[in-house]
Every structure is written in C-alpha cells, then in structure tokens.
Motif scaffolding. Sequence first.
Motif, mmCIF file in Angstrom:
data_model
loop_
_atom_site.group_PDB
_atom_site.id
_atom_site.type_symbol
_atom_site.label_atom_id
_atom_site.label_comp_id
_atom_site.label_asym_id
_atom_site.label_seq_id
_atom_site.Cartn_x
_atom_site.Cartn_y
_atom_site.Cartn_z
ATOM 1 N N LEU A 1 -9.105 -1.082 0.378
ATOM 2 C CA LEU A 1 -9.706 -2.423 0.299
ATOM 3 C C LEU A 1 -8.758 -3.419 -0.367
ATOM 4 O O LEU A 1 -8.582 -4.547 0.118
ATOM 5 C CB LEU A 1 -11.030 -2.350 -0.472
ATOM 6 N N PHE A 2 -8.143 -3.010 -1.480
ATOM 7 C CA PHE A 2 -7.172 -3.885 -2.144
ATOM 8 C C PHE A 2 -5.987 -4.181 -1.226
ATOM 9 O O PHE A 2 -5.476 -5.308 -1.192
ATOM 10 C CB PHE A 2 -6.678 -3.253 -3.441
ATOM 11 N N ALA A 3 -5.535 -3.177 -0.488
ATOM 12 C CA ALA A 3 -4.403 -3.371 0.417
ATOM 13 C C ALA A 3 -4.765 -4.326 1.548
ATOM 14 O O ALA A 3 -3.950 -5.171 1.946
ATOM 15 C CB ALA A 3 -3.944 -2.031 0.978
ATOM 16 N N LEU A 4 -5.982 -4.206 2.077
ATOM 17 C CA LEU A 4 -6.418 -5.134 3.118
ATOM 18 C C LEU A 4 -6.435 -6.566 2.590
ATOM 19 O O LEU A 4 -6.037 -7.507 3.289
ATOM 20 C CB LEU A 4 -7.816 -4.744 3.622
ATOM 21 N N LEU A 5 -6.897 -6.731 1.357
ATOM 22 C CA LEU A 5 -6.936 -8.065 0.760
ATOM 23 C C LEU A 5 -5.528 -8.601 0.528
ATOM 24 O O LEU A 5 -5.211 -9.739 0.901
ATOM 25 C CB LEU A 5 -7.706 -8.015 -0.555
ATOM 26 N N LEU A 6 -4.659 -7.770 -0.071
ATOM 27 C CA LEU A 6 -3.325 -8.227 -0.430
ATOM 28 C C LEU A 6 -2.378 -8.276 0.756
ATOM 29 O O LEU A 6 -1.254 -8.772 0.624
ATOM 30 C CB LEU A 6 -2.741 -7.310 -1.514
ATOM 31 N N ASN A 7 -2.810 -7.763 1.902
ATOM 32 C CA ASN A 7 -1.998 -7.862 3.114
ATOM 33 C C ASN A 7 -2.211 -9.189 3.833
ATOM 34 O O ASN A 7 -1.481 -9.515 4.778
ATOM 35 C CB ASN A 7 -2.311 -6.698 4.062
ATOM 36 N N GLN A 8 -3.222 -9.954 3.385
ATOM 37 C CA GLN A 8 -3.474 -11.271 3.956
ATOM 38 C C GLN A 8 -2.575 -12.309 3.274
ATOM 39 O O GLN A 8 -2.074 -12.094 2.175
ATOM 40 C CB GLN A 8 -4.954 -11.657 3.778
ATOM 41 N N LYS A 9 -2.392 -13.432 3.918
ATOM 42 C CA LYS A 9 -1.548 -14.489 3.377
ATOM 43 C C LYS A 9 -2.393 -15.490 2.588
ATOM 44 O O LYS A 9 -3.293 -16.119 3.151
ATOM 45 C CB LYS A 9 -0.803 -15.202 4.503
ATOM 46 N N PHE A 10 -2.149 -15.598 1.293
ATOM 47 C CA PHE A 10 -2.820 -16.582 0.447
ATOM 48 C C PHE A 10 -1.952 -16.830 -0.776
ATOM 49 O O PHE A 10 -1.064 -16.032 -1.110
ATOM 50 C CB PHE A 10 -4.225 -16.102 0.045
ATOM 51 N N PHE B 1 -0.013 2.241 -7.353
ATOM 52 C CA PHE B 1 0.881 2.997 -6.488
ATOM 53 C C PHE B 1 0.257 3.218 -5.123
ATOM 54 O O PHE B 1 0.914 3.066 -4.081
ATOM 55 C CB PHE B 1 1.223 4.331 -7.143
ATOM 56 N N ALA B 2 -1.028 3.567 -5.094
ATOM 57 C CA ALA B 2 -1.718 3.774 -3.821
ATOM 58 C C ALA B 2 -1.784 2.481 -3.016
ATOM 59 O O ALA B 2 -1.593 2.484 -1.795
ATOM 60 C CB ALA B 2 -3.124 4.317 -4.074
ATOM 61 N N VAL B 3 -2.043 1.359 -3.695
ATOM 62 C CA VAL B 3 -2.134 0.074 -2.997
ATOM 63 C C VAL B 3 -0.796 -0.297 -2.355
ATOM 64 O O VAL B 3 -0.739 -0.732 -1.198
ATOM 65 C CB VAL B 3 -2.603 -1.033 -3.969
ATOM 66 N N ILE B 4 0.295 -0.107 -3.084
ATOM 67 C CA ILE B 4 1.615 -0.429 -2.540
ATOM 68 C C ILE B 4 1.925 0.431 -1.321
ATOM 69 O O ILE B 4 2.456 -0.056 -0.314
ATOM 70 C CB ILE B 4 2.696 -0.250 -3.628
ATOM 71 N N LEU B 5 1.576 1.711 -1.387
ATOM 72 C CA LEU B 5 1.796 2.588 -0.231
ATOM 73 C C LEU B 5 0.971 2.125 0.969
ATOM 74 O O LEU B 5 1.469 2.089 2.109
ATOM 75 C CB LEU B 5 1.430 4.025 -0.583
ATOM 76 N N MET B 6 -0.287 1.768 0.730
ATOM 77 C CA MET B 6 -1.151 1.331 1.829
ATOM 78 C C MET B 6 -0.641 0.026 2.444
ATOM 79 O O MET B 6 -0.659 -0.148 3.668
ATOM 80 C CB MET B 6 -2.588 1.144 1.328
ATOM 81 N N ILE B 7 -0.184 -0.890 1.613
ATOM 82 C CA ILE B 7 0.355 -2.151 2.139
ATOM 83 C C ILE B 7 1.579 -1.891 2.988
ATOM 84 O O ILE B 7 1.746 -2.477 4.076
ATOM 85 C CB ILE B 7 0.687 -3.111 0.976
ATOM 86 N N ALA B 8 2.458 -1.004 2.529
ATOM 87 C CA ALA B 8 3.642 -0.667 3.317
ATOM 88 C C ALA B 8 3.247 -0.060 4.663
ATOM 89 O O ALA B 8 3.857 -0.374 5.698
ATOM 90 C CB ALA B 8 4.527 0.302 2.533
ATOM 91 N N THR C 1 -0.049 7.623 6.246
ATOM 92 C CA THR C 1 0.205 7.129 4.883
ATOM 93 C C THR C 1 -0.851 7.635 3.915
ATOM 94 O O THR C 1 -0.531 8.024 2.785
ATOM 95 C CB THR C 1 0.226 5.592 4.879
ATOM 96 N N ILE C 2 -2.104 7.646 4.350
ATOM 97 C CA ILE C 2 -3.185 8.131 3.495
ATOM 98 C C ILE C 2 -2.988 9.604 3.177
ATOM 99 O O ILE C 2 -3.192 10.046 2.037
ATOM 100 C CB ILE C 2 -4.550 7.898 4.175
ATOM 101 N N ARG C 3 -2.575 10.379 4.164
ATOM 102 C CA ARG C 3 -2.370 11.815 3.926
ATOM 103 C C ARG C 3 -1.207 12.063 2.963
ATOM 104 O O ARG C 3 -1.284 12.953 2.110
ATOM 105 C CB ARG C 3 -2.143 12.539 5.258
ATOM 106 N N ILE C 4 -0.135 11.288 3.086
ATOM 107 C CA ILE C 4 0.981 11.428 2.149
ATOM 108 C C ILE C 4 0.542 11.067 0.738
ATOM 109 O O ILE C 4 0.856 11.768 -0.240
ATOM 110 C CB ILE C 4 2.164 10.552 2.591
ATOM 111 N N TRP C 5 -0.188 9.942 0.599
ATOM 112 C CA TRP C 5 -0.661 9.543 -0.724
ATOM 113 C C TRP C 5 -1.604 10.603 -1.294
ATOM 114 O O TRP C 5 -1.525 10.930 -2.499
ATOM 115 C CB TRP C 5 -1.395 8.202 -0.661
ATOM 116 N N ALA C 6 -2.498 11.144 -0.470
ATOM 117 C CA ALA C 6 -3.445 12.157 -0.942
ATOM 118 C C ALA C 6 -2.702 13.391 -1.450
ATOM 119 O O ALA C 6 -3.080 13.977 -2.472
ATOM 120 C CB ALA C 6 -4.403 12.539 0.178
ATOM 121 N N PHE C 7 -1.640 13.774 -0.761
ATOM 122 C CA PHE C 7 -0.852 14.928 -1.197
ATOM 123 C C PHE C 7 -0.236 14.664 -2.574
ATOM 124 O O PHE C 7 -0.297 15.529 -3.469
ATOM 125 C CB PHE C 7 0.243 15.222 -0.175
#
Length: 341
Positions: A106-115, A186-193, A228-234
């Motif tokens: 959710l944070f990644a979806l928000l921070l992936n937008q332009k504002f 760390f999880a948010v940065i991975l999701m954004i990438a 990406t989610i699977r890598i972060w989960a590991f």
Amino acid sequence: MSVSASLAAQSRVKKSDTVRKNIEIAVLSAPALLMFLGFVILPVFMAAYYGFFKWKGYGKPEVNGQFVGLHNYAVILSDTNFQEAFIHTMCVVVASLIIQAPLAILFALLLNQKFKGRAIIRTLIFVPYVVSEVIVGTGWSLMLQTTGAVNAVLKSWGIPGADWISDPKVAFWTLMVIITWKYIGFAVILMIAGMQSIPEDLYEAARVDGAGFWQQQWSITLPLLAPTIRIWAFMSIIGSLQLFDLVYIIWGQYVSSTAGTSTMATYMVREGRLANNYGYGSAVAVLIFLISLVIALTYQHFALNRDLEGAITTKRSRAQSKAAHKKVDRARNSEKKAMVV
C-alpha cells in the motif's frame, strides 16, 4: 592460409579466451570465496564440534572440557524454554509477513504516484531501516517504560497506559510494532523498485479497456510484483529467524522469556555465553543454523524456483525469437540476391 589452418587458429584463440575468462573469474571470486569459507563455513563446523562438549570456553574443549556427545542437543530439544523461544520466533516470522506485506504494498502504491514531497516521504520511511538496532532498541525501551513517553502521551489524552515491555499479553505486539516500524522501509523500497519495472503500456491498455485503479493493481501490479514479494518474503523470513538485537536490548536477558518475546538467538546467548556453557551455546547455534537451512531450502523449492524457471524460459524464448528473426533476415537477403541475379 588454408581453411584447416584458419580453423585451428580460431580454435586456439577461443581456448585462450576461455582460459583467460576462467582465470579472471577465479581471481575475482577468490577473496569472496575465502571470506565465505573463513567466516561462514568454518565457524559452522567449529560450532558443530564444540557442541559435542561441555565446555566453558577457555582452552581446548577436548582438554578443558568434557565430551558429552549428543547430550547437549537432547537437553535443548527437551527444554521448554527453547521450545517457547522457537514458537516465539515462528510467530515473529509469520506475523512479520502478514503485517508488513500489505502495508509495504500500500505504501509503495502511494509513493509510486507523482505528487509533491514524494522524495521526502520515501526518505523518512526508509530512515528507520538504516538506523542502528542499538539506537532503535534503546530509544524504544526508554519510551515504552511505564513512566515513559508513550504512557505520558496516552495519559494526557485520558487513555490508561500499559506495561508495554513486561506484560505477556502486550509485549509480543509491542515487538511487532517496533519490527514493522524498523523494517517496513526496506520492503517499501523493494516494492517500489518492482513496480517501476512494470511497463506503463500495460496500464494504458487497461485504462483503454475501462479498468479502474484498483482493478489495474489487482490484475497487473500484484501478478507482476509477485517475484519481488517472494524475494522480500525470503529475506524477511531469514531475518526473523535470526532476530536478536531488538529483543535483547529492549527486554534484556531474562524479561524476554517471561514476557513471551524470547527468540532462539536470545536463548542461545542466555544459556550459552551468559551461563558460561559455550559447548551448549554452540549446539544451540547449530540447531538454529539447521532450522534456518531447512526453511530456506523449502522456501526456495516451492517459491523461488518458479522465478528461476520463468527467467530461464524467458531468456530461452528471447534467444529463440532472435534466432527466428535472423533466419527471416537471411531468407530475405537470399531472396534479394536471387532477384538481383
């Protein structure tokens, strides 16, 4: 020069290139390999050896210690404190995945937008991850005291405080809040990438078809974000299995067991180094290693291998596509030459 001599020269050049590449790989990988052998593999074997002794840590275990065989392991597996620490660790593993994954997406979806201010928010959410565990643990332990800042703020709002550290009903969730606050960045940065690697054309096509924002995320973002989610989960699972710093700093060596926040690592330190029983502590370390290894291999077999197979299939299909294009180009060139003749 004859054709055979030319082929022999080409073969010698290829062999020399292969030898040169192998030498480069050996030279560049040797330092990392030596570090891995010296600081990972060798300590594991040494701990396995020490685990067969009742040893206080000074001198040679076969001289100053007592060989007990598998007795240490039998005691560990029958110890209720270790069983509780194992259960607490597994609860941390599961709770970290359940709590952090949805929040990070959710944070990644928000921070992936332009504002405006997006870069500042990204920085602020990532700052706790780079702060030392000692600083984080010390700060939270001071704020969570019964007379600390958290209870003072709640009291000013007319809300009764709690014993956030010692109460077994609250302590585990206190730990999960701290872990989430510390590692969510760390999880948010991975999701954004991962989100930024998804082609924008897919979203444009979905919008043309009339898909809304959440439909696009459900049908496009989540499926393509799965690797990406699977890598972060590991990485989260491995980190949770090794959790020590925050628990030891905030709860100490004894409160953690009564508060329900002890982990396998804190048990190892308490019953090994602090009890002056290094052979027993080494046996605990070996068990932690084996448990982590089994979980890691199981997760890799059922989760990560699909990404590897998908990458190989994609690479193979791209190579086949390139080969097909080359064949078509050669056919067109031969047709042009035939027309010219």
